[in-house]
Design an enzyme around this catalytic site. Sequence first.
Site, PDB file in Angstrom:
ATOM      1  CE1 TYR A  72      -4.243   1.731   0.620  1.00 52.31           C
ATOM      2  CE2 TYR A  72      -2.722   3.353   1.508  1.00 52.31           C
ATOM      3  CZ  TYR A  72      -3.977   3.024   1.027  1.00 52.31           C
ATOM      4  OH  TYR A  72      -4.946   3.985   0.955  1.00 52.31           O
ATOM      5  CG  PHE A 124      -7.963  16.315 -24.948  1.00 53.19           C
ATOM      6  CD1 PHE A 124      -8.157  15.897 -26.260  1.00 53.19           C
ATOM      7  CD2 PHE A 124      -8.466  15.527 -23.923  1.00 53.19           C
ATOM      8  CE1 PHE A 124      -8.828  14.713 -26.534  1.00 53.19           C
ATOM      9  CE2 PHE A 124      -9.136  14.344 -24.199  1.00 53.19           C
ATOM     10  CZ  PHE A 124      -9.322  13.934 -25.499  1.00 53.19           C
ATOM     11  CG  ASP A 125     -12.520  16.518 -26.069  1.00 52.40           C
ATOM     12  OD1 ASP A 125     -11.725  17.034 -26.854  1.00 52.40           O
ATOM     13  OD2 ASP A 125     -13.064  15.426 -26.243  1.00 52.40           O
ATOM     14  CG  ASP A 215      -2.660  17.620 -21.933  1.00 54.49           C
ATOM     15  OD1 ASP A 215      -2.251  16.452 -21.777  1.00 54.49           O
ATOM     16  OD2 ASP A 215      -3.808  17.890 -22.317  1.00 54.49           O
ATOM     17  CB  ALA A 217      -1.414  12.679 -23.901  1.00 57.40           C
ATOM     18  CE  LYS A 258      -4.525   9.837 -24.904  1.00 59.43           C
ATOM     19  NZ  LYS A 258      -5.358   9.923 -23.693  1.00 59.43           N
ATOM     20  CG  HIS A 450     -18.534  12.975 -28.245  1.00 58.30           C
ATOM     21  ND1 HIS A 450     -18.567  13.954 -27.282  1.00 58.30           N
ATOM     22  CD2 HIS A 450     -17.461  12.206 -27.954  1.00 58.30           C
ATOM     23  CE1 HIS A 450     -17.548  13.785 -26.450  1.00 58.30           C
ATOM     24  NE2 HIS A 450     -16.861  12.722 -26.845  1.00 58.30           N
TER      25      HIS A 450
HETATM   26  N1  F0G Z   1      -4.837  15.269 -22.842  1.00 58.40           N
HETATM   27  C1  F0G Z   1      -4.781  14.907 -24.133  1.00 58.40           C
HETATM   28  C2  F0G Z   1      -3.967  15.702 -25.094  1.00 58.40           C
HETATM   29  C3  F0G Z   1      -5.490  13.774 -24.577  1.00 58.40           C
HETATM   30  O1  F0G Z   1      -5.431  13.430 -25.868  1.00 58.40           O
HETATM   31  C4  F0G Z   1      -6.251  13.030 -23.634  1.00 58.40           C
HETATM   32  C5  F0G Z   1      -7.018  11.857 -24.054  1.00 58.40           C
HETATM   33  C6  F0G Z   1      -6.259  13.453 -22.295  1.00 58.40           C
HETATM   34  C7  F0G Z   1      -5.544  14.584 -21.938  1.00 58.40           C
HETATM   35  C8  F0G Z   1      -7.053  12.734 -21.240  1.00 58.40           C
HETATM   36  O2  F0G Z   1      -6.426  11.553 -20.886  1.00 58.40           O
HETATM   37  O3  F0G Z   1      -8.028   9.751 -21.549  1.00 58.40           O
HETATM   38  O4  F0G Z   1      -6.148   9.310 -19.953  1.00 58.40           O
HETATM   39  O5  F0G Z   1      -8.077  10.658 -19.248  1.00 58.40           O
HETATM   40  N2  F0G Z   1      -7.243  11.576 -25.255  1.00 58.40           N
HETATM   41  C9  F0G Z   1      -7.914  10.397 -25.775  1.00 58.40           C
HETATM   42  C10 F0G Z   1      -8.024  10.495 -27.296  1.00 58.40           C
HETATM   43  C11 F0G Z   1      -9.174  10.018 -25.083  1.00 58.40           C
HETATM   44  O6  F0G Z   1      -8.708   9.644 -27.874  1.00 58.40           O
HETATM   45  O7  F0G Z   1      -7.407  11.384 -27.893  1.00 58.40           O
HETATM   46  P1  F0G Z   1      -7.225  10.252 -20.392  1.00 58.40           P
END
Ligand code: F0G
Length: 458
Positions: A72, A124-125, A215, A217, A258, A450
Site C-alpha cells: 500500500y 483537449f476536451d 499536457d 500525453a 498514449k 458524442h
Molecule cells: N490530454 C490529451 C492531449 C489527450 O489526448 C487526452 C485523451 C487526455 C488529456 C485525457 O487523458 O483519456 O487518460 O483521461 N485523449 C484520448 C483520445 C481520449 O482519444 O485522444 P485520459
Amino acid sequence: MELPFAELYKIKMVETIKQSTREQREQWLAEAYNNVFNLRSEYVFIDLLTDSGTGAMSDKQWSEMMVGDESYAGASSYIKMKETIKTLFGFNDFLPTHQGRAAENVLFSVLVKEGDIIPGNSHFDTTKGHIEFRKAQAVDCTIDEAFDTTVYHPFKGNLDLNKLTKVFEENPLEKIPMVIVTVTNNTSGGQPVSMQNLKEVSALTHQFGAKVVMDSARFAENAYFIKKREEGYADKTIKEIVKEMYSYTDAMTMSSKKDAIVNMGGFIGFSDRALYEKASVYNIMFEGFVTYGGMSGRDMNALCQGLDEATEFDYLDTRIRQVEYLADKLLAHGVPILQPTGGHAIFIDATSFFPEIPKEEFIAQRLVVELYLEAGLRTVEIGTILADRDPETRENRYPKLELVRLAIPRRVYTNSHMDYIAAAVCNVFDRRKEITRGMKILKEAPIMRHFTVELARL
Ligand code: F0G
C-alpha cells in the site's frame, strides 16, 4: 535493390480480428443508431477510434508486471516511477493517478478557481471540461496556420505569442494561474510544438508570474518532431530533447495511455514542492494514497518500462513512419487530409471530402458511417457533434474544422492493415459524389453528447 524501411520489432503474441459483410455492418450500425461508440468491438475490423490505452505492450513491459510491488505504501514500484520521472523529466515530485483526466482533476483542484482564465494551445476536451466545470475559461492561443489544413508549418501546435501576450495584458494577472501547453496538440491534429516556442512561451508566462503546465500525453512524439524538424536537434537523443522540453515547465499532467504505451494510468509531475504538497491532499481524496494513486504496482512498473521504450528513437521512427506511410497513400489518391501529418493520427478534412453536404448535417459523422460500412473501420468524428451545443444559446457550435480522425494504436497494426485502410478511404472518396446528404440527430445528451448520440442517415 534498396532495402525498404521495416518495423523495428517482431510480434510474439497475436489477437484474432474478424472480417464482416456489408450486410452485417448495415445491420449492426442501424442497431447502434449510426454511432460507432455503440458498436461492439468484435463488429469492428480495424479500430482507429483512439490511440489511447490501445497500444501493445512489449515483452519487457509484461515481464515488469510480474515483479510489481503491491504494498500500500512505499512500494518499490512507486520508487521506480519516482526515479524514472526524475531521470526523464527532471521533476523531483510526482503523484500517480488512474488516467490523464484524473491528473487534471487533482492539479486543477489546486490551481483553478471560478473566474480564472487558462490560455493554451487548443485544450483537449477533458482539459477544457475540468476548466469549465470550475467556472473558469479556456482561451485558445494556437497559431492561425493550425486552422488551415493545406498550409505547411512544421510546428502547427505552437502558441501565438501575440495572442498569449494579449490575454496577459487584458486580464488581471491573479486570474491567470497557468498556461497549458499540449504536446503534441491533439485537437489541432497531433501537431508538435517547437522547442523555440516552448522556450518563448515559458519566458513570457513566467514574466507574468504564471506557471507553465504541459499536457504531456504525446510528449515523446513531440520530441521526435523536434529532432526531425528543428534546427540544432538532429544529433540530440530523444531523452535529451525531452529533458530540455521539461526544463521550461513547472508541472506536467500525463495520460500514460498514449506515449507510456500502457492500457491505463497517468501522473502529475511537479518542480514546485509546495504545489505537490497541496495537490497530494486531493490525490488522496480522489485517486488513492500518494504512493499508488489509482494504479497497481505492476501497472507502475509497466509504465516505467513503457516510458523508457517510447523515448527511444527507433520505436518512434517506426511509429511515426507508419502514420506517414498511410498518409502518403491517401495523398497520392487526392484525399484531403490535414498536412503535415501529425504523430498519432490522420485527420481527414470532411468538408473538402463531401463538399455538397451542408454543415448542419454533420458532415464528418457521415464519413465515419461510410468508412464503417465500406470496410469495418471504426474512426471518430472531431466536428460539430463533438463540439456540442453552446451552453447558453443551446445552438450547435460549428468548429473551424470538420474532421474525421483515424488514430493509429501503437505497435498494433501492420502496414498491410495500413494498405487496407487506405483502400477503404479511397473507395469512399471515389464515390463521394453520390453522397450529398448527411445525418440528423434523433436523441442526444445535454453534455458530451458524442458518446451516446443517436442518429439517422438522411
Ligand atoms: N490530454 C490529451 C492531449 C489527450 O489526448 C487526452 C485523451 C487526455 C488529456 C485525457 O487523458 O483519456 O487518460 O483521461 N485523449 C484520448 C483520445 C481520449 O482519444 O485522444 P485520459
